[in-house]
Motif scaffolding. Structure first.
Motif: not given
Length: 287
Positions: A198-212
């Motif tokens: 749950k923590t890891a998935v939440n971090k994917c959503f709130n700390s990553r760009f969709n496109s760089i």
């Protein structure tokens, strides 16, 4: 002679039992495999449908004028100060007005690191009750809106042939890219515990760009190479090497997109990308 015949019968019976067991095991294995394939196929269809539903909301004519306003999602993200940033919304069940800045978050670059505190954190999806797209509680969908930098646009793009902005009385089209990422967390193949996943998935959503952007990728590669130089330099102290290793790890993480992050976790995910041209109306450009 009778004892010999009894022994042969026992061997034949045992061979038959082994054959029946093998056939039964193969049948069960085939059934389980078919069930998994069927389940994954249904999951992919459900992910696609949820991504489509979110994009249909974006195209809703009743919401379009509001979204084009300065405080709407298109009007806000196209501002000069927000070029290169991503405006994020969570497509929640029963939320008819989720494209609101009050329910949005902003992902931006702070040098070579990712900053996610713009507009607060209410726009990011979480693996929690209330963040699913429907009452079934199986799929989570996050939307990210990004405006194209004016310098990346093509001259006379989306203008009718034989016209110009003055004669057509139309402003130049503004290009937007929208990412709809849906996940099916209960089918995850991750070995992490439920809380860690749950923590890891939440971090994917709130700390990553969709496109760089390519130029940002190049910038990150240059910074990583610089840190490698410090790490491999024999004159670098142990403390400085440790600091360089930590900086390098952060730079490597900054290159990971939302979809790549979820894929690394083994979470079934589907990202649908839609491009829009905004003038006085919203339209999808022909591929």
């Amino acid at each position: 002679m009778r004892k010999s015949q009894i022994g042969q019968t026992l061997i034949i019976v045992l061979l038959l039992l082994v054959a029946i067991t093998l056939i039964g095991s193969l049948a069960i294995r085939s059934s389980v495999l078919s069930l998994k394939v069927s389940t994954l196929s249904q999951a992919q269809q459900l992910l696609l449908q949820n991504s489509d539903a979110a994009l249909f909301k974006v195209e809703d004519p009743d919401q379009l004028l509001k979204n084009m306003a300065l405080n709407g999602m298109f009007g806000y993200i196209k501002g000069e100060d927000n070029v290169g940033k991503e405006l994020v919304f969570c497509f929640k069940s029963g939320n008819a007005n989720f494209f609101s800045l009050a329910n949005a978050s902003l992902i931006s670059w702070n040098g070579s690191t990712i900053q996610n505190d713009g507009l607060g954190n209410t726009g990011f999806c979480k693996m929690e009750s209330g963040f699913f797209t429907s009452g079934r509680g199986v799929v989570i969908t996050q939307i990210a809106v990004k405006a194209m930098d004016a310098k990346d646009s093509v001259a006379f793009q989306h203008m009718q042939k034989g016209t110009d902005p003055e004669s057509s009385k139309k402003d130049p089209a503004q290009m937007y890219t929208i990412y709809a990422t849906s996940i099916f967390p209960t089918l995850s193949s991750s070995t992490l515990s439920d809380s860690d996943l749950k923590t890891a998935v939440n971090k994917c959503f709130n700390s990553r760009f969709n496109s760089i952007p390519t130029e940002k990728q190049s910038e990150l590669d240059v910074d990583i190479a610089a840190q490698n130089g410090k790490i491999n330099d024999p004159t670098t102290s142990a403390g400085d090497k440790a600091a360089s290793e930590e900086t390098k790890a952060k730079l490597e993480l900054a290159k990971v997109t939302v979809s790549a992050c979820l894929s690394n976790l083994g979470v079934p995910a589907h990202t649908q990308v839609a491009n829009y041209a905004l003038t006085q109306t919203l339209s999808k450009p022909t591929p």
